[in-house]
Design an enzyme around this catalytic site. Structure first.
Site, PDB file in Angstrom:
ATOM      1  N   GLU A   1      13.058 -18.734  60.928  1.00  0.00           N
ATOM      2  CA  GLU A   1      13.877 -18.130  62.365  1.00  0.00           C
ATOM      3  C   GLU A   1      12.635 -18.034  62.664  1.00  0.00           C
ATOM      4  O   GLU A   1      11.027 -18.052  63.021  1.00  0.00           O
ATOM      5  CB  GLU A   1      13.246 -16.446  61.808  1.00  0.00           C
TER       6      GLU A   1
ATOM      7  N   ARG B   1       6.638 -15.621  46.412  1.00  0.00           N
ATOM      8  CA  ARG B   1       6.026 -15.880  47.542  1.00  0.00           C
ATOM      9  C   ARG B   1       4.545 -16.309  47.484  1.00  0.00           C
ATOM     10  O   ARG B   1       4.102 -16.209  46.679  1.00  0.00           O
ATOM     11  CB  ARG B   1       5.532 -14.027  48.554  1.00  0.00           C
TER      12      ARG B   1
ATOM     13  N   LYS C   1       4.732 -12.298  59.542  1.00  0.00           N
ATOM     14  CA  LYS C   1       4.270 -12.779  60.868  1.00  0.00           C
ATOM     15  C   LYS C   1       4.662 -11.271  61.853  1.00  0.00           C
ATOM     16  O   LYS C   1       3.871 -11.355  62.733  1.00  0.00           O
ATOM     17  CB  LYS C   1       5.981 -13.221  61.051  1.00  0.00           C
TER      18      LYS C   1
HETATM   19  P1  ATP Z   1       8.323 -13.026  57.927  1.00  0.00           P
HETATM   20  O1  ATP Z   1       8.627 -11.541  56.411  1.00  0.00           O
HETATM   21  O2  ATP Z   1       6.578 -13.280  58.093  1.00  0.00           O
HETATM   22  O3  ATP Z   1       8.659 -12.530  58.334  1.00  0.00           O
HETATM   23  P2  ATP Z   1      10.166 -14.648  56.764  1.00  0.00           P
HETATM   24  O4  ATP Z   1      10.408 -15.112  55.437  1.00  0.00           O
HETATM   25  O5  ATP Z   1      11.229 -13.446  57.277  1.00  0.00           O
HETATM   26  O6  ATP Z   1       7.901 -14.369  57.047  1.00  0.00           O
HETATM   27  P3  ATP Z   1      10.821 -17.134  58.043  1.00  0.00           P
HETATM   28  O7  ATP Z   1      10.593 -17.637  59.441  1.00  0.00           O
HETATM   29  O8  ATP Z   1      12.991 -16.485  57.326  1.00  0.00           O
HETATM   30  O9  ATP Z   1       9.760 -16.154  57.824  1.00  0.00           O
HETATM   31  O10 ATP Z   1      10.488 -18.174  56.616  1.00  0.00           O
HETATM   32  C1  ATP Z   1      11.086 -19.250  56.678  1.00  0.00           C
HETATM   33  C2  ATP Z   1      11.433 -19.356  54.815  1.00  0.00           C
HETATM   34  O11 ATP Z   1       9.739 -19.713  54.369  1.00  0.00           O
HETATM   35  C3  ATP Z   1      12.241 -18.334  54.181  1.00  0.00           C
HETATM   36  O12 ATP Z   1      13.278 -19.331  53.516  1.00  0.00           O
HETATM   37  C4  ATP Z   1      11.288 -17.954  53.568  1.00  0.00           C
HETATM   38  O13 ATP Z   1      11.327 -17.468  52.483  1.00  0.00           O
HETATM   39  C5  ATP Z   1       9.739 -18.764  53.019  1.00  0.00           C
HETATM   40  N1  ATP Z   1       9.003 -18.067  52.920  1.00  0.00           N
HETATM   41  C6  ATP Z   1       7.948 -17.074  54.207  1.00  0.00           C
HETATM   42  N2  ATP Z   1       7.455 -16.680  53.457  1.00  0.00           N
HETATM   43  C7  ATP Z   1       6.902 -17.056  52.681  1.00  0.00           C
HETATM   44  C8  ATP Z   1       5.923 -17.249  51.045  1.00  0.00           C
HETATM   45  N3  ATP Z   1       4.248 -16.489  51.855  1.00  0.00           N
HETATM   46  N4  ATP Z   1       5.116 -17.688  50.403  1.00  0.00           N
HETATM   47  C9  ATP Z   1       6.428 -18.949  50.738  1.00  0.00           C
HETATM   48  N5  ATP Z   1       7.289 -18.615  50.722  1.00  0.00           N
HETATM   49  C10 ATP Z   1       7.329 -18.178  52.220  1.00  0.00           C
HETATM   50 MG    MG Z   2      12.952 -14.298  57.628  1.00  0.00          MG
END
Ligand code: ATP
Ligand code: MG
Length: 565
Positions: free
Chosen positions: A41, A265, A275
């Site tokens: 995102e 994760r 984030k």
């Molecule tokens: P946040 O919760 O920090 O906003 P997010 O998962 O919502 O992070 P996205 O931009 O939606 O952020 O993430 C893109 C991809 O990266 C998703 O498929 C998510 O599952 C993966 N991802 C995010 N954080 C991690 C992590 N700590 N380890 C592995 N994969 C991750």
């Molecule tokens: Mg997300």
């Protein structure tokens, strides 16, 4: 384990539950070409956790001769921005991956809307007038079923008219939503009539004012995967309970259904991978922006001097698991060191200078006499060659390399003691100069001209070799030394804003180092090993011609390895 790792020249083909699944799908003919995607995102910068998701989806596509898409999951205009889209693209490339195609979920808004009408027509979705709070309250709990909305029994015709009205801007924000009609008593809360669309008048960075209804994550994600022909949709564990809904939407629409597979994760000690929390650090001024070298963002790690190859190697090494866990930061640092050891040029620099005066230097210690000694650029890489470094009668050495009253296990310089000055000569301490307060301000020595290059012809040995920089030729440069950003290895354990209380007040320290002259020309983006100290990286932003600024990437000492062996 680590001895084996440094010898890993021919890594075994990676295998894990995801790859096994994919192999089986290829063998059975269910899948002909593997298609994966990375779907960030664009509401912030990528962090180390994303590096794992990126490495996984891209390397699986590579390994299986497939394709990997980059898709902006831009269904929520509130926090999204083109700035983040550009940064994400640059960061994925920096890691060394190139997508086969790039997409935006927003480009599917039209298709999604058509599909929503189809569900309404089938009696599988309805417009609900309840507000968000009521919807959440009537959802029930893990032990109690939810309650049907009084609007749940609207006819498909009524719902179609209302949905079109929502799309056409006839209703105020928040007054209506479209919900899937599944089961308010379903054991999985995500299937209790989840919201598909909400009304939100906000321009979108890609679709402008075209839409005033925006799809929810669950309603957009699987459909985007389906449109793109994703075969294996890899996501983190928190989406496991969303998979039944992912499948339900595809089945209800009768469209192609990708396989969602979840993995753990990535969490690393002392690092936050949320984030939202990282944004708090930036907005609260606790760090100097998203690319502060203490940040776990890819921009921060890059600025700190972490090579992308080391991050990818780390992500591959930790592999994928079905259970969330936290990795020791020492393991990540191991990969950084491992890469830099092979690639970083060696230089000499003194961080905490103490003057060393060679009394028997030809022409006197402060005179013009200079010897150019040969120093190897990288003992791990003979092709890196050597350079000449000026050696004189007055040198800077590291303050901690001298002790007036050394304890038993201290083998460096002390009164009466002889040591080797790296690449230079043996020197023997004859005494010290002190200031009025009794502090040592200079160490006096004699040198042995026969030991040029570092060995004594008579075979006598010294127990220590220390680094140095000739005072007259030294270049002063700013050096930034970093410690963990948090005092606690698990800063995320503190809920709410409490992680701010765990910030390490000493996470950054700046000092002026005395460097050998060649470092005046250090180009931004170059990695160095300052011998006996650490790996350093030349900053892009703050360095000026002739005045480089160095970030300490990682210390040389491998505390992790030691603790393990
Ligand atoms: P946040 O919760 O920090 O906003 P997010 O998962 O919502 O992070 P996205 O931009 O939606 O952020 O993430 C893109 C991809 O990266 C998703 O498929 C998510 O599952 C993966 N991802 C995010 N954080 C991690 C992590 N700590 N380890 C592995 N994969 C991750
Ligand atoms: Mg997300």
């Amino acid at each position: 384990m680590f001895a084996a790792m440094s010898e890993r020249s021919a890594p075994e083909p990676a295998t894990d539950f995801i790859r096994e699944r994919i192999r089986a799908d290829l063998q059975s003919g269910k899948v002909r070409q593997v298609v994966t995607r990375f779907p960030p995102e664009p509401n912030g910068y990528l962090h180390i956790g994303h590096a794992k998701a990126i490495t996984l989806s891209f390397s699986i596509a590579q390994e299986f001769g497939g394709r990997c898409h980059l898709r902006m999951d831009d269904t929520n205009p509130e926090a999204e921005d083109q700035e983040f889209v550009d940064a994400i693209m640059a960061d994925v490339r920096w890691l060394g991956f190139q997508w086969d195609a790039m997409f935006y979920a927003a480009d599917y808004f039209g298709q999604l809307y058509e599909w929503a009408e189809r569900l309404v027509e089938k009696g599988l979705a309805y417009v609900d007038d309840q507000d968000a709070e009521t919807i959440s309250k009537t959802r029930g709990t893990l032990t109690a079923p939810g309650t049907d909305s009084p609007f749940r029994s609207r006819s498909p015709q009524q719902n179609l008219a209302l949905l079109r009205g929502m799309r056409d801007g006839e209703f105020a924000d928040g007054t209506k939503v479209l919900r899937a009609k599944i089961d308010m008593a379903h054991a999985n809360l995500n299937l209790r009539d989840p919201v598909m669309y909400r009304i939100r008048r906000m321009p979108h960075q890609r679709t402008g004012d075209k839409w005033c209804i925006y799809p929810m994550y669950d309603w957009a994600h699987g459909q985007s995967d389906s449109i793109e022909g994703i075969t294996h949709s890899l996501c983190t564990l928190e989406f496991e309970h969303h998979r039944p809904l992912y499948d339900w939407f595809c089945d209800a629409l009768g469209i192609y259904k990708p396989q969602q597979i979840e993995f753990a994760r990535l969490n690393v000690e002392y690092m936050l991978t949320s984030k939202r929390k990282l944004l708090q650090l930036v907005e609260g001024g606790h760090v100097d922006g998203w690319d502060d070298p203490r940040m776990p963002t890819l921009r921060g790690l890059r600025r700190r001097g972490y090579p992308p190859q080391a991050l990818v190697a780390f992500c591959k090494h930790v592999g994928i698991a079905k259970v969330n866990g936290t990795h020791e930061i020492g393991l990540l640092e191991f990969f950084v060191r491992d890469h830099l050891n092979k690639s970083a040029a060696r230089r000499m620099a003194v961080l905490d200078p103490l003057k060393l005066v060679i009394e028997n230097w030809p022409g006197g210690p402060g005179g013009d006499h200079v010897e150019l000694v040969e120093a190897q650029n990288n003992p791990e890489d003979p092709a890196a060659g050597s350079r000449q470094v000026p050696f004189r009668g007055e040198l800077w050495i590291e303050r901690e390399d001298f002790l007036e009253q050394p304890p038993k296990d201290f083998f460096r310089l002390a009164p009466g003691r002889e040591v080797r000055l790296r690449y230079g000569f043996f020197v023997k301490c004859t005494g010290v100069d002190k200031d009025a307060a009794g502090n040592v301000v200079a160490v006096r020595c004699t040198y042995d001209p026969a030991t040029r290059g570092g060995n004594a012809p008579d075979g006598r040995k010294v127990k220590a070799t220390i680094h140095w920089v000739a005072c007259r030729d030294a270049v002063t440069a700013t050096v930034r030394l970093y410690e963990h950003l948090f005092t606690d290895p698990d800063p995320a354990r503190a809920d709410g804003g409490d992680f701010l209380a765990l910030l390490n007040p000493h996470s950054r320290r700046e000092t002026q180092a005395r460097c050998e002259p060649s470092l005046a020309a250090a180009a931004p983006g170059t990695h160095y090993q300052f011998e006996r100290l650490a790996y350093f990286y030349v900053d892009h932003r703050d360095s000026r011609p002739g005045a480089p600024v160095f970030h300490r990437t990682v210390a040389l000492k491998d505390a992790y390895k030691k603790a393990r062996s």
